[in-house]
Write a protein that holds these residues in place. Structure first.
Motif, PDB file in Angstrom:
ATOM      1  N   LYS A 150       0.857  -1.181   0.000  1.00 35.99           N
ATOM      2  CA  LYS A 150       0.000   0.000   0.000  1.00 35.99           C
ATOM      3  C   LYS A 150       0.898   1.237   0.000  1.00 35.99           C
ATOM      4  O   LYS A 150       1.796   1.363   0.837  1.00 35.99           O
ATOM      5  N   PHE A 151       0.638   2.143  -0.937  1.00 35.01           N
ATOM      6  CA  PHE A 151       1.446   3.346  -1.067  1.00 35.01           C
ATOM      7  C   PHE A 151       0.617   4.573  -0.702  1.00 35.01           C
ATOM      8  O   PHE A 151      -0.618   4.549  -0.818  1.00 35.01           O
ATOM      9  N   PRO A 152       1.282   5.659  -0.298  1.00 34.86           N
ATOM     10  CA  PRO A 152       0.548   6.926  -0.118  1.00 34.86           C
ATOM     11  C   PRO A 152      -0.048   7.391  -1.443  1.00 34.86           C
ATOM     12  O   PRO A 152       0.417   7.031  -2.528  1.00 34.86           O
ATOM     13  N   ASP A 153      -1.070   8.199  -1.337  1.00 31.43           N
ATOM     14  CA  ASP A 153      -1.763   8.680  -2.531  1.00 31.43           C
ATOM     15  C   ASP A 153      -0.814   9.513  -3.383  1.00 31.43           C
ATOM     16  O   ASP A 153      -0.219  10.474  -2.910  1.00 31.43           O
TER      17      ASP A 153
ATOM     18  N   HIS B 218       7.721   4.673 -14.350  1.00 34.16           N
ATOM     19  CA  HIS B 218       7.728   5.162 -12.973  1.00 34.16           C
ATOM     20  C   HIS B 218       7.597   4.020 -11.972  1.00 34.16           C
ATOM     21  O   HIS B 218       8.131   4.104 -10.856  1.00 34.16           O
ATOM     22  N   ASP B 219       6.883   2.949 -12.344  1.00 31.57           N
ATOM     23  CA  ASP B 219       6.832   1.772 -11.473  1.00 31.57           C
ATOM     24  C   ASP B 219       8.227   1.177 -11.280  1.00 31.57           C
ATOM     25  O   ASP B 219       8.617   0.826 -10.152  1.00 31.57           O
TER      26      ASP B 219
ATOM     27  N   TYR C   5       2.018   8.488  -4.693  1.00 27.98           N
ATOM     28  CA  TYR C   5       3.421   8.079  -4.626  1.00 27.98           C
ATOM     29  C   TYR C   5       3.776   7.122  -5.754  1.00 27.98           C
ATOM     30  O   TYR C   5       4.835   7.241  -6.368  1.00 27.98           O
ATOM     31  N   ALA C   6       2.910   6.184  -6.045  1.00 30.08           N
ATOM     32  CA  ALA C   6       3.153   5.195  -7.106  1.00 30.08           C
ATOM     33  C   ALA C   6       1.809   4.671  -7.574  1.00 30.08           C
ATOM     34  O   ALA C   6       0.771   4.889  -6.947  1.00 30.08           O
ATOM     35  N   SER C   7       1.833   3.977  -8.698  1.00 26.50           N
ATOM     36  CA  SER C   7       0.607   3.394  -9.232  1.00 26.50           C
ATOM     37  C   SER C   7       0.299   2.078  -8.514  1.00 26.50           C
ATOM     38  O   SER C   7       1.050   1.620  -7.651  1.00 26.50           O
TER      39      SER C   7
END
Length: 417
Positions: free
Chosen positions: A132-135, A158-159, A137-139
């Motif tokens: 789980k990433f911050p909104d 970007h991933d 931050y990553a796809s």
């Protein structure tokens, strides 16, 4: 090599304007050069310290793809093949990786220490799926996980950037041997330090020294087929950062997003160059192009109203009846329902905009007129008020009425007590 040394290598090579025969002769000689670039005609080209910028974004993505596919042993994408194991037997002293033959003569390569088995791959895929990433931050990396085959696929640039710099050391810490994990972690930290928003000359000089050692460590672990030109290019990145500054001002993310924006504007996916050229011609002549007619001219040829061999993508602009009739004759051009509705909607929107603008202009004019009338009315009232204060002669005061004047008025004698 310096600019003068490069110029001495290419000054006698033919240019592109010398003709195809001269270029083919140079290719047959196999000198490593195909032609002399026209950029050498610039007077300052020899003295430049940096003549081109390496694309850090794609270098990082290609390096990560090669690394993760080899570690996860992805079929047809890994560099650890039977041919590469035979190269190890010829070029390297790693007998534990040599190909062995069974009783039937089948060649089977032993498991490499840098490759994960199917159970480890599924553990890694489960870990990536639960991230789980911050909104912002990553796809969503769960779309890149294939649990059945145990691999990662379809990762965007970007991933790969986020995974390479932040997740790779954590993901592989308990899955790989220590010496392999340390080498992978060092290349991950190299890209992280290189892509920092604030860099110093001392840091870039340190990276320039470390990257050669990191590549040597990777050469001791991975097969020779792992290393191509893309794995060599990181050696030059610290010097470029030292000369040109942080990577954020030179990489390709904004250009890739803008190219995606431009691709969405293309109506004809079959002949993009021709479609763009016709659009440029229309803009140069100052005319507004009709997209349906422009698509027809681009795909259907010069005979407007007739088309030969339309592709399968014409249903967006033409009815399904377009093409050949039963007798083999060409059908006339008929815009599709989509095109007709689009034209009607645009016409209604334009008419509505004109109507709204007229109403707004009338309302504004009426408001201004009422404001002017109110101002004139207030000025008239103020004029009457000031004129009423000044009507009739002002009363004259006689000196005799002044008690302090000695010549007139009633004199009061002071009473003596």
């Amino acid at each position: 090599m310096s600019g003068e040394e490069l110029w001495s290598c290419v000054k006698d090579l033919p240019k592109a304007t010398d003709g195809l025969e001269a270029l083919n002769t140079l290719k047959k000689l196999k000198k490593g050069w195909f032609k002399q670039s026209c950029l050498w005609e610039l007077p300052y080209w020899k003295s430049l310290h940096l003549r081109n910028n390496l694309d850090v974004m794609h270098i990082e993505k290609n390096f990560f793809d090669q690394l993760i596919h080899t570690i996860m042993d992805v079929k047809k994408q890994t560099s650890d093949t039977v041919a590469s194991r035979k190269d190890i037997a010829k070029l390297c002293k790693r007998p534990q990786l040599h190909v062995t033959k069974d009783a039937n003569g089948k060649e089977t390569p032993p498991k490499a220490p840098f490759a994960l088995d199917i159970a480890q791959r599924k553990v890694l895929c489960n870990w990536v799926r639960d991230l789980k990433f911050p909104d912002g931050y990553a796809s969503d990396l769960t779309r890149c996980v294939d649990m059945q085959s145990g691999k990662l696929h379809s990762m965007k640039s970007h991933d790969c950037h986020v995974f390479m710099e932040r997740l790779l050391p954590i993901a592989l810490k308990e899955l790989l041997p220590v010496h392999v994990w340390k080498a992978v972690t060092e290349i991950s930290l190299f890209f992280r330090d290189l892509c920092c928003s604030t860099i110093t000359v001392r840091d870039m000089e340190r990276l320039e020294k470390n990257i050669a050692e990191i590549i040597c460590k990777l050469e001791k672990i991975f097969p020779p087929s792992f290393f191509n030109s893309m794995e060599h290019l990181p050696v030059h990145l610290p010097r470029e950062a030292r000369l040109c500054g942080p990577v954020q001002y030179r990489w390709m993310y904004p250009f890739e997003r803008f190219l995606n924006h431009l691709k969405r504007k293309i109506g004809n996916k079959a002949r993009v160059e021709t479609y763009n050229k016709k659009l440029d011609d229309c803009s140069t002549q100052g005319s507004q192009p009709n997209p349906d007619l422009l698509y027809w001219e681009t795909v259907g040829g010069r005979n407007r109203g007739k088309v030969q061999g339309l592709g399968q993508g014409d249903y967006l602009y033409y009815n399904s009846s377009s093409g050949r009739g039963e007798d083999g004759s060409s059908q006339p051009y008929e815009p599709s329902i989509f095109s007709q509705l689009e034209a009607q909607v645009e016409a209604k929107v334009a008419a509505r905009m004109v109507e709204v603008e007229a109403k707004v202009a009338a309302r504004l004019e009426e408001s201004n007129r009422a404001l002017v009338q109110e101002m004139m009315r207030n000025m008239t009232n103020f004029g009457h008020l000031f004129s009423g204060c000044n009507t009739g002669p002002s009363p004259q005061r006689r000196p005799e009425d002044d008690p302090g004047f000695g010549g007139g008025g009633t004199t009061q004698t002071p009473t003596t007590v």
